[in-house]
Scaffold this motif. Structure first.
Motif, PDB file in Angstrom:
ATOM      1  N   PRO A  60       0.813  -1.225   0.000  1.00  0.00           N
ATOM      2  CA  PRO A  60       0.000   0.000   0.000  1.00  0.00           C
ATOM      3  C   PRO A  60       0.845   1.273   0.000  1.00  0.00           C
ATOM      4  N   VAL A  61       1.990   1.246   0.672  1.00  0.00           N
ATOM      5  CA  VAL A  61       2.869   2.416   0.685  1.00  0.00           C
ATOM      6  C   VAL A  61       3.420   2.688  -0.712  1.00  0.00           C
ATOM      7  N   MET A  62       3.808   1.625  -1.423  1.00  0.00           N
ATOM      8  CA  MET A  62       4.328   1.787  -2.781  1.00  0.00           C
ATOM      9  C   MET A  62       3.261   2.350  -3.716  1.00  0.00           C
ATOM     10  N   ILE A  63       2.032   1.844  -3.589  1.00  0.00           N
ATOM     11  CA  ILE A  63       0.949   2.323  -4.448  1.00  0.00           C
ATOM     12  C   ILE A  63       0.651   3.793  -4.161  1.00  0.00           C
ATOM     13  N   SER A  64       0.620   4.162  -2.888  1.00  0.00           N
ATOM     14  CA  SER A  64       0.339   5.555  -2.522  1.00  0.00           C
ATOM     15  C   SER A  64       1.429   6.490  -3.036  1.00  0.00           C
ATOM     16  N   MET A  65       2.683   6.072  -2.937  1.00  0.00           N
ATOM     17  CA  MET A  65       3.786   6.918  -3.404  1.00  0.00           C
ATOM     18  C   MET A  65       3.744   7.096  -4.924  1.00  0.00           C
ATOM     19  N   ARG A  66       3.387   6.038  -5.649  1.00  0.00           N
ATOM     20  CA  ARG A  66       3.310   6.153  -7.103  1.00  0.00           C
ATOM     21  C   ARG A  66       2.164   7.077  -7.526  1.00  0.00           C
ATOM     22  N   ILE A  67       1.028   6.979  -6.830  1.00  0.00           N
ATOM     23  CA  ILE A  67      -0.094   7.855  -7.163  1.00  0.00           C
ATOM     24  C   ILE A  67       0.240   9.305  -6.832  1.00  0.00           C
ATOM     25  N   ALA A  68       0.909   9.521  -5.683  1.00  0.00           N
ATOM     26  CA  ALA A  68       1.257  10.886  -5.284  1.00  0.00           C
ATOM     27  C   ALA A  68       2.268  11.525  -6.240  1.00  0.00           C
ATOM     28  N   SER A  69       3.155  10.700  -6.805  1.00  0.00           N
ATOM     29  CA  SER A  69       4.162  11.243  -7.729  1.00  0.00           C
ATOM     30  C   SER A  69       3.677  11.287  -9.167  1.00  0.00           C
ATOM     31  N   GLY A  70       2.447  10.808  -9.425  1.00  0.00           N
ATOM     32  CA  GLY A  70       1.880  10.882 -10.763  1.00  0.00           C
ATOM     33  C   GLY A  70       2.289   9.774 -11.706  1.00  0.00           C
TER      34      GLY A  70
END
Length: 282
Positions: A60-70
């Motif tokens: 979940p942390v990886m998915i959130s970071m990818r979404i936040a960085s676009g």
């Protein structure tokens, strides 16, 4: 691969003995009165769960970071991986809880049970304890439940206790071809029936849907969707044809791969890249 052997008793037959295929798979002279998983089993599942937990938490942390960085290009694939990982973790957690909590103790006057209870999406995560006196037991029943069709039929035998007060108390399910030595439910049901002074009642075989069992939906009334010997024999025959067809397809694929490799070895020039052209001299 061999077809799955399925046999059925006549539905509704009272006091039918437990089939020999089950009793033969349990060790003779087993005088156990307490059934539970060993420490080794619980230790292994604990180790596997703790080993996978950091990777599962990081998804979940990886998915959130990818979404936040676009970065949305590979996020759907990562989300599918997270869902599959969650299903695996749920299964490991269910086995871990079962190895720690499940216990059946056959006493002198009563049987004490701590087993998964209820139906629904997570029936293996909820546990309930019972103490049932043998005098309160009305019947001990077993029944085959067949899931799937000709492609992959799965047959499980369930055992339950029918009491005067609590109604039906499910013991569990076993695969007759691969009995769990820690919880041989057919043997346990036979011992409980013997201590209660009654016979094990074989309720025959029924066909159930996997979706209904997974969602916790009750099946039809016993015997309403029963399966006879002819139906099971036809299922075995169609399953054998499917297995042979799958084996034939596998052989053809392997043969096609071998032929392609042989042709590639005979014409290596086709797999060589063209040499780069040298620059023209002025």
């Amino acid at each position: 691969m061999t077809p799955l052997p399925l046999t059925a008793a006549q539905p509704g037959s009272a006091a039918a003995p437990v089939p020999a295929s089950i009793t033969a798979s349990t060790p003779k002279g087993d005088d156990r009165s307490v059934y539970s998983s060993g420490r080794g089993r619980a230790t292994i599942f604990s180790f596997v769960f703790l080993l996978l937990l950091p990777f599962f938490v990081s998804l979940p942390v990886m998915i959130s970071m990818r979404i936040a960085s676009g970065h949305y290009d590979s996020t759907p694939g990562l989300a599918m991986l997270a869902l599959g990982f969650a299903a695996i973790m749920l299964l490991v957690l269910a086995e871990l809880l079962f190895s720690i909590r499940a216990r059946i103790a056959l006493g002198e006057t009563a049987v004490k049970l701590t087993l998964p209870s209820g139906r629904g999406l997570v029936p293996m995560l909820r546990y309930h304890s019972h103490e049932i006196p043998y005098s309160e037991i009305v019947a001990v029943e077993t029944r085959r439940e067949i899931y799937g069709g000709a492609l992959a039929p799965v047959m499980l035998r369930g055992a339950r206790i029918v009491t005067k007060k609590d109604g039906n108390v499910q013991l569990g399910y076993l695969n007759e071809a691969n009995v769990d030595p820690a919880f041989p439910y057919a043997e346990i049901a036979s011992k409980i029936a013997k201590r209660a002074g009654i016979e094990v009642n074989d309720r025959g075989a029924v066909h159930r849907k996997v979706t209904n069992k997974f969602m916790g939906l009750q099946g039809l009334v016993d015997g309403a969707n029963g399966i006879d010997e002819a139906t099971i024999a036809d299922l075995n025959r169609r399953h054998a044809h499917v297995v042979y067809a799958l084996i034939a397809c596998l052989v053809l694929l392997v043969g096609a791969g071998i032929v392609a490799d042989l042709l590639a070895d005979q014409d290596p020039v086709a797999y060589q890249s063209a040499p780069a052209s040298s620059p023209k001299k002025k």
